[in-house]
Design a protein around this motif. Structure first.
Motif, PDB file in Angstrom:
ATOM      1  N   TYR A 126       0.780  -1.240   0.000  1.00 54.08           N
ATOM      2  CA  TYR A 126       0.000   0.000   0.000  1.00 54.08           C
ATOM      3  C   TYR A 126       0.815   1.295   0.000  1.00 54.08           C
ATOM      4  O   TYR A 126       0.275   2.349  -0.345  1.00 54.08           O
ATOM      5  CB  TYR A 126      -0.933   0.018   1.218  1.00 54.08           C
ATOM      6  N   ALA A 127       2.073   1.262   0.389  1.00 51.90           N
ATOM      7  CA  ALA A 127       2.861   2.495   0.459  1.00 51.90           C
ATOM      8  C   ALA A 127       3.174   3.017  -0.936  1.00 51.90           C
ATOM      9  O   ALA A 127       3.190   2.260  -1.913  1.00 51.90           O
ATOM     10  CB  ALA A 127       4.164   2.238   1.212  1.00 51.90           C
ATOM     11  N   PRO A 128       3.431   4.312  -1.064  1.00 47.92           N
ATOM     12  CA  PRO A 128       3.859   4.853  -2.361  1.00 47.92           C
ATOM     13  C   PRO A 128       5.112   4.104  -2.833  1.00 47.92           C
ATOM     14  O   PRO A 128       5.927   3.677  -2.014  1.00 47.92           O
ATOM     15  CB  PRO A 128       4.177   6.318  -2.042  1.00 47.92           C
ATOM     16  N   THR A 129       5.267   3.960  -4.121  1.00 49.16           N
ATOM     17  CA  THR A 129       6.437   3.269  -4.642  1.00 49.16           C
ATOM     18  C   THR A 129       7.695   4.103  -4.430  1.00 49.16           C
ATOM     19  O   THR A 129       7.629   5.331  -4.255  1.00 49.16           O
ATOM     20  CB  THR A 129       6.281   2.988  -6.136  1.00 49.16           C
ATOM     21  N   ALA A 130       8.837   3.427  -4.443  1.00 49.27           N
ATOM     22  CA  ALA A 130      10.110   4.144  -4.307  1.00 49.27           C
ATOM     23  C   ALA A 130      10.278   5.145  -5.438  1.00 49.27           C
ATOM     24  O   ALA A 130      10.842   6.243  -5.247  1.00 49.27           O
ATOM     25  CB  ALA A 130      11.259   3.141  -4.302  1.00 49.27           C
ATOM     26  N   GLU A 131       9.791   4.792  -6.629  1.00 47.34           N
ATOM     27  CA  GLU A 131       9.896   5.698  -7.774  1.00 47.34           C
ATOM     28  C   GLU A 131       9.066   6.963  -7.549  1.00 47.34           C
ATOM     29  O   GLU A 131       9.511   8.068  -7.888  1.00 47.34           O
ATOM     30  CB  GLU A 131       9.416   4.988  -9.045  1.00 47.34           C
ATOM     31  N   ALA A 132       7.873   6.813  -6.981  1.00 48.66           N
ATOM     32  CA  ALA A 132       7.014   7.967  -6.710  1.00 48.66           C
ATOM     33  C   ALA A 132       7.670   8.876  -5.677  1.00 48.66           C
ATOM     34  O   ALA A 132       7.673  10.111  -5.824  1.00 48.66           O
ATOM     35  CB  ALA A 132       5.646   7.505  -6.214  1.00 48.66           C
ATOM     36  N   VAL A 133       8.214   8.278  -4.633  1.00 48.91           N
ATOM     37  CA  VAL A 133       8.884   9.060  -3.592  1.00 48.91           C
ATOM     38  C   VAL A 133      10.086   9.800  -4.181  1.00 48.91           C
ATOM     39  O   VAL A 133      10.329  10.975  -3.866  1.00 48.91           O
ATOM     40  CB  VAL A 133       9.331   8.155  -2.434  1.00 48.91           C
ATOM     41  N   ALA A 134      10.841   9.135  -5.046  1.00 47.58           N
ATOM     42  CA  ALA A 134      12.014   9.751  -5.660  1.00 47.58           C
ATOM     43  C   ALA A 134      11.630  10.979  -6.476  1.00 47.58           C
ATOM     44  O   ALA A 134      12.373  11.977  -6.502  1.00 47.58           O
ATOM     45  CB  ALA A 134      12.729   8.732  -6.544  1.00 47.58           C
ATOM     46  N   LYS A 135      10.490  10.941  -7.138  1.00 49.38           N
ATOM     47  CA  LYS A 135      10.027  12.101  -7.907  1.00 49.38           C
ATOM     48  C   LYS A 135       9.751  13.281  -6.991  1.00 49.38           C
ATOM     49  O   LYS A 135      10.097  14.426  -7.313  1.00 49.38           O
ATOM     50  CB  LYS A 135       8.756  11.740  -8.683  1.00 49.38           C
ATOM     51  N   VAL A 136       9.133  13.015  -5.849  1.00 47.62           N
ATOM     52  CA  VAL A 136       8.833  14.090  -4.899  1.00 47.62           C
ATOM     53  C   VAL A 136      10.120  14.662  -4.325  1.00 47.62           C
ATOM     54  O   VAL A 136      10.297  15.891  -4.248  1.00 47.62           O
ATOM     55  CB  VAL A 136       7.920  13.582  -3.763  1.00 47.62           C
TER      56      VAL A 136
END
Length: 228
Positions: A135-145
């Motif tokens: 359920y957590a945001p993906t590592a790729e999504a976090v990296a974009k932020v």
């Protein structure tokens, strides 16, 4: 009185107002200095801005938002904010960006199941690693932020273990530019406070990732605590 939602995720506790205007959905299981004008210009040049769940605090409060239900609070805040001026651009702020969970419907179903004695998943709680995987945001999504905040001039960027929270620090000028809003200062009940006069927005590529931004006002505060 503001309803408060406190959610534990692994070893983290997220405490936030339980209202959709200023915080994440209750299903969420819930800013330092600029480093160069080129970074601020980057944030300002987004082609399309998407509003987050963090709405303009000052107009919302003046109009009697649910988070400020007592009439005396609404009246005092409305009068105080009428004397607002621009928050100095070199004011250091600490912000926390909350990210959307994945498969919210699935998580909601799981929450119901672990509370239902008739369900085979009753009391079979997820471990932090399981929650992150499903359920957590993906590592790729976090990296974009993280990359966006860094380009916008923010520093001291940290990501929570759950990957639901990204915290950073920066000047108010950098923060306002990064989230396409205005920050105003005024005196409220003897306190020098600040608040955002516009909704917090992010570039379109982050619209499906970022849910809310905390730290754009300190009239009422968001608290993120960790267990020792």
């Amino acid at each position: 009185m503001v309803n408060i939602l406190s959610v534990t995720i692994g070893k983290e506790i997220v405490v936030m107002p339980k209202t959709s205007k200023y915080a994440c959905s209750t299903k969420l299981v819930m800013a330092l200095a600029m480093i160069g004008m080129s970074n601020v210009i980057y944030a300002q040049q987004a082609d399309t801005w998407i509003s987050t769940h963090t709405q303009a605090f000052i107009p919302a409060a003046a109009n009697g938002a649910a988070a400020l239900s007592a009439p005396s609070l609404r009246d005092d805040l409305r009068l105080a904010s009428q004397q607002a001026s621009a928050l100095p651009g070199d004011t250091t702020l600490a912000i926390t960006v909350t990210l959307n969970i994945r498969d919210e419907a699935g998580l909601n179903d799981f929450v119901q199941a672990v509370s239902n004695p008739a369900d085979s998943r009753y009391r079979k709680f997820l471990k932090p690693g399981q929650f992150a995987k499903q359920y957590a945001p993906t590592a790729e999504a976090v990296a974009k932020v993280v990359a966006y905040l860094r380009r916008a001039g923010l520093t001291d960027i940290t990501v929570s273990r759950s990957r639901l929270l990204v915290s950073a620090r920066g000047s108010s000028a950098a923060v306002a530019s990064a989230f396409h809003t205005r920050l105003l200062q005024f005196n409220y009940r003897g306190r020098d406070v600040f608040a955002n006069a516009g909704a917090a927005q992010v570039p379109a590529e982050l619209g499906g990732i970022v849910q809310s931004v905390f730290g754009l006002q300190n009239v009422s505060e968001f608290r993120h605590r960790r267990h020792a």
